[in-house]
Design a protein around this motif. Structure first.
Motif, PDB file in Angstrom:
ATOM      1  N   UNK A   1      18.758  76.032  23.205  1.00  0.00           N
ATOM      2  CA  UNK A   1      17.515  76.147  22.459  1.00  0.00           C
ATOM      3  C   UNK A   1      17.256  77.646  22.335  1.00  0.00           C
ATOM      4  N   UNK A   2      17.107  78.129  21.111  1.00  0.00           N
ATOM      5  CA  UNK A   2      16.880  79.553  20.882  1.00  0.00           C
ATOM      6  C   UNK A   2      15.423  79.752  20.480  1.00  0.00           C
ATOM      7  N   UNK A   3      14.742  80.612  21.213  1.00  0.00           N
ATOM      8  CA  UNK A   3      13.361  80.971  20.893  1.00  0.00           C
ATOM      9  C   UNK A   3      13.379  82.311  20.162  1.00  0.00           C
TER      10      UNK A   3
ATOM     11  N   UNK B   1      10.035  85.901   4.115  1.00  0.00           N
ATOM     12  CA  UNK B   1       9.908  85.274   5.434  1.00  0.00           C
ATOM     13  C   UNK B   1      10.717  83.987   5.477  1.00  0.00           C
ATOM     14  N   UNK B   2      10.569  83.152   4.458  1.00  0.00           N
ATOM     15  CA  UNK B   2      11.284  81.881   4.407  1.00  0.00           C
ATOM     16  C   UNK B   2      12.793  82.104   4.384  1.00  0.00           C
ATOM     17  N   UNK B   3      13.241  83.063   3.570  1.00  0.00           N
ATOM     18  CA  UNK B   3      14.673  83.356   3.501  1.00  0.00           C
ATOM     19  C   UNK B   3      15.217  83.897   4.803  1.00  0.00           C
ATOM     20  N   UNK B   4      14.480  84.797   5.425  1.00  0.00           N
ATOM     21  CA  UNK B   4      14.906  85.386   6.697  1.00  0.00           C
ATOM     22  C   UNK B   4      15.019  84.318   7.783  1.00  0.00           C
ATOM     23  N   UNK B   5      14.002  83.488   7.888  1.00  0.00           N
ATOM     24  CA  UNK B   5      14.006  82.436   8.900  1.00  0.00           C
ATOM     25  C   UNK B   5      15.124  81.426   8.642  1.00  0.00           C
TER      26      UNK B   5
ATOM     27  N   UNK C   1      18.213  80.920  11.238  1.00  0.00           N
ATOM     28  CA  UNK C   1      18.384  79.621  11.895  1.00  0.00           C
ATOM     29  C   UNK C   1      19.742  79.006  11.562  1.00  0.00           C
ATOM     30  N   UNK C   2      20.157  79.091  10.299  1.00  0.00           N
ATOM     31  CA  UNK C   2      21.463  78.556   9.917  1.00  0.00           C
ATOM     32  C   UNK C   2      22.593  79.295  10.628  1.00  0.00           C
ATOM     33  N   UNK C   3      22.449  80.604  10.756  1.00  0.00           N
ATOM     34  CA  UNK C   3      23.458  81.401  11.445  1.00  0.00           C
ATOM     35  C   UNK C   3      23.534  81.023  12.922  1.00  0.00           C
ATOM     36  N   UNK C   4      22.393  80.907  13.565  1.00  0.00           N
ATOM     37  CA  UNK C   4      22.377  80.517  14.973  1.00  0.00           C
ATOM     38  C   UNK C   4      22.974  79.125  15.164  1.00  0.00           C
ATOM     39  N   UNK C   5      22.652  78.204  14.269  1.00  0.00           N
ATOM     40  CA  UNK C   5      23.213  76.862  14.339  1.00  0.00           C
ATOM     41  C   UNK C   5      24.720  76.859  14.157  1.00  0.00           C
ATOM     42  N   UNK C   6      25.202  77.692  13.241  1.00  0.00           N
ATOM     43  CA  UNK C   6      26.647  77.785  13.003  1.00  0.00           C
ATOM     44  C   UNK C   6      27.365  78.284  14.259  1.00  0.00           C
ATOM     45  N   UNK C   7      26.651  79.043  15.084  1.00  0.00           N
ATOM     46  CA  UNK C   7      27.260  79.593  16.301  1.00  0.00           C
ATOM     47  C   UNK C   7      26.943  78.765  17.538  1.00  0.00           C
ATOM     48  N   UNK C   8      26.409  77.553  17.345  1.00  0.00           N
ATOM     49  CA  UNK C   8      26.287  76.630  18.462  1.00  0.00           C
ATOM     50  C   UNK C   8      24.895  76.265  18.923  1.00  0.00           C
ATOM     51  N   UNK C   9      23.858  76.976  18.467  1.00  0.00           N
ATOM     52  CA  UNK C   9      22.502  76.635  18.908  1.00  0.00           C
ATOM     53  C   UNK C   9      22.146  75.227  18.442  1.00  0.00           C
TER      54      UNK C   9
ATOM     55  N   UNK D   1       8.317  75.975   6.938  1.00  0.00           N
ATOM     56  CA  UNK D   1       9.763  76.005   6.716  1.00  0.00           C
ATOM     57  C   UNK D   1      10.397  74.822   7.399  1.00  0.00           C
ATOM     58  N   UNK D   2      11.298  74.203   6.709  1.00  0.00           N
ATOM     59  CA  UNK D   2      12.093  73.115   7.296  1.00  0.00           C
ATOM     60  C   UNK D   2      13.545  73.380   6.947  1.00  0.00           C
ATOM     61  N   UNK D   3      14.420  73.260   7.955  1.00  0.00           N
ATOM     62  CA  UNK D   3      15.835  73.517   7.730  1.00  0.00           C
ATOM     63  C   UNK D   3      16.637  72.256   7.613  1.00  0.00           C
TER      64      UNK D   3
END
Length: 140
Positions: free
Chosen positions: A35-37, A105-109, A113-121, A138-140
């Protein structure tokens, strides 16, 4: 108020050093099923008595406290790098206030989040301060 911060009581060693001071080798281990905060606080005027980074400093402290409590419950938690920008048009006339658009803000988030998920989060949680005025949903 910058630099490495001590982990909250009960915090796991996995986030004792700031995430962005780790190597990519460490990141692979840290992010796996974590879980990444993400602390998020605007850089804006708070009157003549407080620093521009007050919101970010508070978000970072809350994230560290939350990480310690979650780790004590057995969750793998990582406090990610802080974001120090926000939608602050209401304070834009005060020197030092850094305003970015809701679209940014929406693009950055989304990208982070997609990058962190791609790396295992497994989950990314934004620890935002303050929540007023409302930020874009925002919803991913």
């Amino acid at each position: 108020m910058t630099g490495p911060a001590a982990p909250a009581p009960g915090a796991a060693a996995s986030f004792a050093a700031p995430f962005d001071e780790r190597s990519h080798v460490d990141a692979a281990t840290l992010l796996a099923h974590a879980v990444v905060l993400l602390p998020w606080g605007s850089c804006e005027a708070h009157g003549p008595h407080l620093p521009l980074g007050t919101d970010r400093f508070i978000a970072e402290a809350v994230a560290r406290l939350a990480a310690g409590k979650l780790a004590a419950e057995g969750l793998k938690v990582v406090v990610g790098p802080s974001v120090g920008f926000g939608v602050t048009a209401f304070a834009a006339d005060f020197p030092g206030t850094l305003n970015i658009s809701a679209e940014t803000v929406t693009g950055l988030l989304s990208d982070a989040a997609l990058s962190l998920g791609r790396h295992g989060a497994r989950l990314v949680v934004v620890v935002n301060h303050p929540f007023i005025p409302p930020r874009p949903a925002w919803r991913g």
